[in-house]
Design a protein around this motif. Structure first.
Motif, PDB file in Angstrom:
ATOM      1  N   UNK A   1       0.784  -3.776  -8.660  1.00  0.00           N
ATOM      2  CA  UNK A   1      -0.210  -2.194  -8.483  1.00  0.00           C
ATOM      3  C   UNK A   1      -1.028  -2.506  -7.905  1.00  0.00           C
ATOM      4  N   UNK A   2      -1.638  -1.816  -6.485  1.00  0.00           N
ATOM      5  CA  UNK A   2      -3.081  -2.205  -6.593  1.00  0.00           C
ATOM      6  C   UNK A   2      -3.739  -1.695  -6.765  1.00  0.00           C
ATOM      7  N   UNK A   3      -5.405  -1.675  -6.389  1.00  0.00           N
ATOM      8  CA  UNK A   3      -6.444  -0.246  -7.151  1.00  0.00           C
ATOM      9  C   UNK A   3      -6.830  -0.188  -5.545  1.00  0.00           C
ATOM     10  N   UNK A   4      -6.281  -0.367  -4.967  1.00  0.00           N
ATOM     11  CA  UNK A   4      -6.056   0.192  -3.904  1.00  0.00           C
ATOM     12  C   UNK A   4      -6.438   1.950  -3.443  1.00  0.00           C
ATOM     13  N   UNK A   5      -7.083   2.225  -2.821  1.00  0.00           N
ATOM     14  CA  UNK A   5      -6.746   3.835  -2.367  1.00  0.00           C
ATOM     15  C   UNK A   5      -5.385   4.462  -1.648  1.00  0.00           C
ATOM     16  N   UNK A   6      -4.159   5.531  -2.636  1.00  0.00           N
ATOM     17  CA  UNK A   6      -2.931   5.165  -1.227  1.00  0.00           C
ATOM     18  C   UNK A   6      -3.541   5.684  -0.264  1.00  0.00           C
ATOM     19  N   UNK A   7      -5.053   6.365   0.239  1.00  0.00           N
ATOM     20  CA  UNK A   7      -4.453   7.251   1.464  1.00  0.00           C
ATOM     21  C   UNK A   7      -5.010   6.356   2.301  1.00  0.00           C
ATOM     22  N   UNK A   8      -6.028   4.945   1.742  1.00  0.00           N
ATOM     23  CA  UNK A   8      -6.089   4.688   3.087  1.00  0.00           C
ATOM     24  C   UNK A   8      -4.878   2.903   3.401  1.00  0.00           C
ATOM     25  N   UNK A   9      -3.990   2.980   2.859  1.00  0.00           N
ATOM     26  CA  UNK A   9      -2.840   2.190   2.555  1.00  0.00           C
ATOM     27  C   UNK A   9      -2.022   2.046   3.939  1.00  0.00           C
ATOM     28  N   UNK A  10      -1.722   0.653   4.621  1.00  0.00           N
ATOM     29  CA  UNK A  10      -0.743   0.377   5.449  1.00  0.00           C
ATOM     30  C   UNK A  10       0.988   2.031   5.193  1.00  0.00           C
ATOM     31  N   UNK A  11       1.646   1.517   5.820  1.00  0.00           N
ATOM     32  CA  UNK A  11       2.854   2.479   6.029  1.00  0.00           C
ATOM     33  C   UNK A  11       3.097   1.261   4.889  1.00  0.00           C
ATOM     34  N   UNK A  12       3.366  -0.405   5.507  1.00  0.00           N
ATOM     35  CA  UNK A  12       3.951  -1.301   4.774  1.00  0.00           C
ATOM     36  C   UNK A  12       3.285  -1.337   3.903  1.00  0.00           C
ATOM     37  N   UNK A  13       1.471  -1.394   3.239  1.00  0.00           N
ATOM     38  CA  UNK A  13       1.114  -1.940   2.127  1.00  0.00           C
ATOM     39  C   UNK A  13       2.138  -0.868   0.855  1.00  0.00           C
ATOM     40  N   UNK A  14       1.741   0.646   1.332  1.00  0.00           N
ATOM     41  CA  UNK A  14       2.622   1.802   0.202  1.00  0.00           C
ATOM     42  C   UNK A  14       4.230   1.110   0.099  1.00  0.00           C
ATOM     43  N   UNK A  15       5.116   1.355   1.162  1.00  0.00           N
ATOM     44  CA  UNK A  15       6.169   0.869   0.874  1.00  0.00           C
ATOM     45  C   UNK A  15       6.384  -0.425  -0.193  1.00  0.00           C
ATOM     46  N   UNK A  16       4.974  -0.910  -0.104  1.00  0.00           N
ATOM     47  CA  UNK A  16       5.666  -2.453  -1.128  1.00  0.00           C
ATOM     48  C   UNK A  16       5.543  -1.540  -2.528  1.00  0.00           C
ATOM     49  N   UNK A  17       4.309  -1.229  -2.568  1.00  0.00           N
ATOM     50  CA  UNK A  17       3.777  -1.016  -3.787  1.00  0.00           C
ATOM     51  C   UNK A  17       5.283   0.358  -4.009  1.00  0.00           C
ATOM     52  N   UNK A  18       5.736   1.057  -3.614  1.00  0.00           N
ATOM     53  CA  UNK A  18       6.958   2.010  -3.856  1.00  0.00           C
ATOM     54  C   UNK A  18       7.795   1.667  -4.468  1.00  0.00           C
ATOM     55  N   UNK A  19       8.152   0.164  -3.561  1.00  0.00           N
ATOM     56  CA  UNK A  19       9.132  -0.962  -3.766  1.00  0.00           C
ATOM     57  C   UNK A  19       9.104  -1.319  -5.597  1.00  0.00           C
ATOM     58  N   UNK A  20       7.975  -1.738  -5.249  1.00  0.00           N
ATOM     59  CA  UNK A  20       7.095  -2.160  -7.375  1.00  0.00           C
ATOM     60  C   UNK A  20       7.701  -1.073  -8.169  1.00  0.00           C
ATOM     61  N   UNK A  21       6.993  -0.125  -7.764  1.00  0.00           N
ATOM     62  CA  UNK A  21       7.035   1.030  -8.731  1.00  0.00           C
ATOM     63  C   UNK A  21       8.645   1.850  -8.856  1.00  0.00           C
ATOM     64  N   UNK A  22       8.711   1.930  -8.046  1.00  0.00           N
ATOM     65  CA  UNK A  22      10.529   2.173  -8.339  1.00  0.00           C
ATOM     66  C   UNK A  22      11.021   0.922  -9.266  1.00  0.00           C
ATOM     67  N   UNK A  23      11.156  -0.019  -8.786  1.00  0.00           N
ATOM     68  CA  UNK A  23      11.477  -1.634  -9.855  1.00  0.00           C
ATOM     69  C   UNK A  23      11.151  -1.491 -10.974  1.00  0.00           C
ATOM     70  N   UNK A  24       9.857  -1.074 -11.734  1.00  0.00           N
ATOM     71  CA  UNK A  24      10.166  -1.231 -13.240  1.00  0.00           C
ATOM     72  C   UNK A  24      10.160   0.099 -13.459  1.00  0.00           C
TER      73      UNK A  24
END
Length: 80
Positions: free
Chosen positions: A1-24
């Protein structure tokens, strides 16, 4: 997970982190409190992805071409 605020993320950044969260969460090797935090972060990431997709859909346009095949303008795609 990054410390970057979600509302500043690009689609790709948000999707990549979402996939990591789901995996965990699927592995189940996270403590209950951490799981709750991950779930909340995942919900925010999902919402961000939906916003970015909607923005992209709104930009999709049909290109109008003249008789020589040159673009003359754009027309919004219906239904978006």
């Amino acid at each position: 997970m990054t410390d970057k605020p979600v509302d500043e993320m690009s689609f790709e950044e948000a999707m990549a982190e979402l996939e990591a969260v789901v995996g965990q969460l699927e592995r189940g090797d996270v403590a209950l409190e951490a799981s709750i935090e991950l779930y909340e972060r995942g919900a925010k990431l999902k919402a961000r992805c939906e916003v970015k997709l909607k923005e992209a859909e709104e930009k999709v346009a049909a290109i109008t071409l003249d008789q020589d095949g040159n673009p003359t303008g754009t027309t919004p795609v219906e239904g978006l």
